[in-house]
Design a protein around this motif. Structure first.
Motif, PDB file in Angstrom:
ATOM      1  N   LEU A 131      11.062 -13.163  15.158  1.00  0.00           N
ATOM      2  CA  LEU A 131      11.062 -11.705  15.238  1.00  0.00           C
ATOM      3  C   LEU A 131      10.104 -11.100  14.221  1.00  0.00           C
ATOM      4  O   LEU A 131       9.361 -10.168  14.531  1.00  0.00           O
ATOM      5  CB  LEU A 131      12.471 -11.155  15.031  1.00  0.00           C
ATOM      6  CG  LEU A 131      13.499 -11.465  16.116  1.00  0.00           C
ATOM      7  CD1 LEU A 131      14.842 -10.842  15.766  1.00  0.00           C
ATOM      8  CD2 LEU A 131      13.036 -11.015  17.466  1.00  0.00           C
ATOM      9  N   LEU A 147      11.191  -0.965  16.384  1.00  0.00           N
ATOM     10  CA  LEU A 147      12.393  -1.270  17.174  1.00  0.00           C
ATOM     11  C   LEU A 147      12.026  -1.864  18.523  1.00  0.00           C
ATOM     12  O   LEU A 147      12.641  -2.835  18.976  1.00  0.00           O
ATOM     13  CB  LEU A 147      13.232  -0.009  17.368  1.00  0.00           C
ATOM     14  CG  LEU A 147      13.850   0.594  16.111  1.00  0.00           C
ATOM     15  CD1 LEU A 147      14.525   1.920  16.440  1.00  0.00           C
ATOM     16  CD2 LEU A 147      14.837  -0.381  15.496  1.00  0.00           C
ATOM     17  N   LEU A 148      11.019  -1.284  19.171  1.00  0.00           N
ATOM     18  CA  LEU A 148      10.571  -1.810  20.454  1.00  0.00           C
ATOM     19  C   LEU A 148       9.982  -3.213  20.298  1.00  0.00           C
ATOM     20  O   LEU A 148      10.208  -4.087  21.140  1.00  0.00           O
ATOM     21  CB  LEU A 148       9.534  -0.868  21.083  1.00  0.00           C
ATOM     22  CG  LEU A 148      10.036   0.519  21.456  1.00  0.00           C
ATOM     23  CD1 LEU A 148       8.884   1.389  21.931  1.00  0.00           C
ATOM     24  CD2 LEU A 148      11.126   0.439  22.502  1.00  0.00           C
ATOM     25  N   ASP A 149       9.234  -3.437  19.223  1.00  0.00           N
ATOM     26  CA  ASP A 149       8.637  -4.748  18.970  1.00  0.00           C
ATOM     27  C   ASP A 149       9.698  -5.823  18.770  1.00  0.00           C
ATOM     28  O   ASP A 149       9.600  -6.918  19.323  1.00  0.00           O
ATOM     29  CB  ASP A 149       7.732  -4.700  17.729  1.00  0.00           C
ATOM     30  CG  ASP A 149       6.485  -3.870  17.939  1.00  0.00           C
ATOM     31  OD1 ASP A 149       6.156  -3.559  19.100  1.00  0.00           O
ATOM     32  OD2 ASP A 149       5.843  -3.524  16.934  1.00  0.00           O
ATOM     33  N   LYS A 150      10.720  -5.510  17.995  1.00  0.00           N
ATOM     34  CA  LYS A 150      11.786  -6.494  17.760  1.00  0.00           C
ATOM     35  C   LYS A 150      12.564  -6.785  19.034  1.00  0.00           C
ATOM     36  O   LYS A 150      12.948  -7.916  19.287  1.00  0.00           O
ATOM     37  CB  LYS A 150      12.716  -6.035  16.643  1.00  0.00           C
ATOM     38  CG  LYS A 150      12.109  -6.229  15.280  1.00  0.00           C
ATOM     39  CD  LYS A 150      13.128  -6.101  14.198  1.00  0.00           C
ATOM     40  CE  LYS A 150      12.470  -6.449  12.873  1.00  0.00           C
ATOM     41  NZ  LYS A 150      13.401  -6.539  11.791  1.00  0.00           N
ATOM     42  N   GLY A 151      12.798  -5.773  19.846  1.00  0.00           N
ATOM     43  CA  GLY A 151      13.489  -5.982  21.121  1.00  0.00           C
ATOM     44  C   GLY A 151      12.690  -6.871  22.052  1.00  0.00           C
ATOM     45  O   GLY A 151      13.233  -7.795  22.679  1.00  0.00           O
ATOM     46  N   ALA A 152      11.372  -6.625  22.135  1.00  0.00           N
ATOM     47  CA  ALA A 152      10.518  -7.451  22.989  1.00  0.00           C
ATOM     48  C   ALA A 152      10.443  -8.882  22.463  1.00  0.00           C
ATOM     49  O   ALA A 152      10.487  -9.845  23.242  1.00  0.00           O
ATOM     50  CB  ALA A 152       9.116  -6.836  23.068  1.00  0.00           C
ATOM     51  N   SER A 209      12.731 -10.436  20.718  1.00  0.00           N
ATOM     52  CA  SER A 209      14.031 -11.060  20.940  1.00  0.00           C
ATOM     53  C   SER A 209      14.151 -11.560  22.378  1.00  0.00           C
ATOM     54  O   SER A 209      14.610 -12.682  22.621  1.00  0.00           O
ATOM     55  CB  SER A 209      15.143 -10.058  20.630  1.00  0.00           C
ATOM     56  OG  SER A 209      16.396 -10.643  20.838  1.00  0.00           O
ATOM     57  N   ARG A 210      13.715 -10.742  23.337  1.00  0.00           N
ATOM     58  CA  ARG A 210      13.717 -11.176  24.738  1.00  0.00           C
ATOM     59  C   ARG A 210      12.809 -12.383  24.936  1.00  0.00           C
ATOM     60  O   ARG A 210      13.160 -13.331  25.637  1.00  0.00           O
ATOM     61  CB  ARG A 210      13.266 -10.034  25.652  1.00  0.00           C
ATOM     62  CG  ARG A 210      14.346  -9.077  26.031  1.00  0.00           C
ATOM     63  CD  ARG A 210      13.912  -8.130  27.136  1.00  0.00           C
ATOM     64  NE  ARG A 210      12.624  -7.497  26.908  1.00  0.00           N
ATOM     65  CZ  ARG A 210      12.427  -6.442  26.122  1.00  0.00           C
ATOM     66  NH1 ARG A 210      13.441  -5.904  25.478  1.00  0.00           N
ATOM     67  NH2 ARG A 210      11.234  -5.921  25.983  1.00  0.00           N
ATOM     68  N   ASP A 244      14.407 -15.534  23.647  1.00  0.00           N
ATOM     69  CA  ASP A 244      15.461 -15.993  24.553  1.00  0.00           C
ATOM     70  C   ASP A 244      14.894 -16.622  25.828  1.00  0.00           C
ATOM     71  O   ASP A 244      15.482 -17.545  26.383  1.00  0.00           O
ATOM     72  CB  ASP A 244      16.390 -14.833  24.923  1.00  0.00           C
ATOM     73  CG  ASP A 244      17.225 -14.362  23.750  1.00  0.00           C
ATOM     74  OD1 ASP A 244      17.407 -15.150  22.789  1.00  0.00           O
ATOM     75  OD2 ASP A 244      17.675 -13.203  23.785  1.00  0.00           O
TER      76      ASP A 244
END
Length: 184
Positions: free
Chosen positions: A27, A93-98, A100-101, A104
């Motif tokens: 991340l 926030l958007l970068d960490k979400g992307a 994380s996906r 996964d």
């Protein structure tokens, strides 16, 4: 988790590492990479936001003189403030979400790997690949605050967290990367 395997026979040019990338490592790396990619566009976004804020404030105070309705001026002010704060607030926030996906969706990112950096290349052993990649095939290498990234084309990327390395290993890896660029 890292282990430095002692190299016997006096071969000081070999660096052996056992690496497991954690979600947090990835991340941080992905967020920093995306932040650096955005830097080229950031002055235009922030500058455009500043212009909108200026015009919005001018419209609120001098709207009748410049024929700008208060609702339009308030809208310009809000959009301008959003554009100014985008890189510092919303984009991370958007970068960490992307990231994380992505972590996964790519199980190979969570696989432990053993890397042996020799003068000729990198010997790799993990759950997906086993073999030696020549140093001349390195297509990109980057060092962030938290890790080293070495790519061999689009298919193979080696990520080595700095928290696993001592200062000596960091210097040796930097030397390995820089001497590879000189040979290319």
């Amino acid at each position: 988790m890292s282990s430095k395997v002692p190299v016997h026979g006096g071969d000081d040019d070999v660096l052996s590492l056992c690496v497991l990338i954690t979600r947090e490592d990835y991340l941080q790396y992905a967020a920093q990479l995306r932040r650096e990619q955005r830097r080229g566009h950031l002055p235009f976004i922030t500058g455009g936001g500043a212009v909108l804020v200026f015009l919005g404030l001018a419209g609120l105070f001098f709207g009748s003189a410049i024929s700008l309705a208060p609702s339009v001026a308030a809208g310009m002010l809000l959009v301008g403030a959003f554009l100014i704060g985008y890189d510092g607030l919303l984009a991370p926030l958007l970068d960490k979400g992307a990231a994380s996906r992505e972590f996964d969706e790519k199980p190979e990112l969570g696989m432990a790997g053993t890397y042996r950096f020799t003068p000729d290349g990198v010997e790799i052993r993990n759950g997906r690949i086993e073999g030696t990649l020549p140093r001349a095939q390195v297509t990109s290498a980057a060092e962030t605050q938290s890790l080293f990234s070495i790519a061999f084309g689009r298919e193979v990327r080696i990520l080595i967290p700095k928290r696993l390395l001592g200062e000596e290993e960091c210097l040796r890896l930097r030397d390995w990367l820089s001497s590879g660029k000189k040979e290319a």
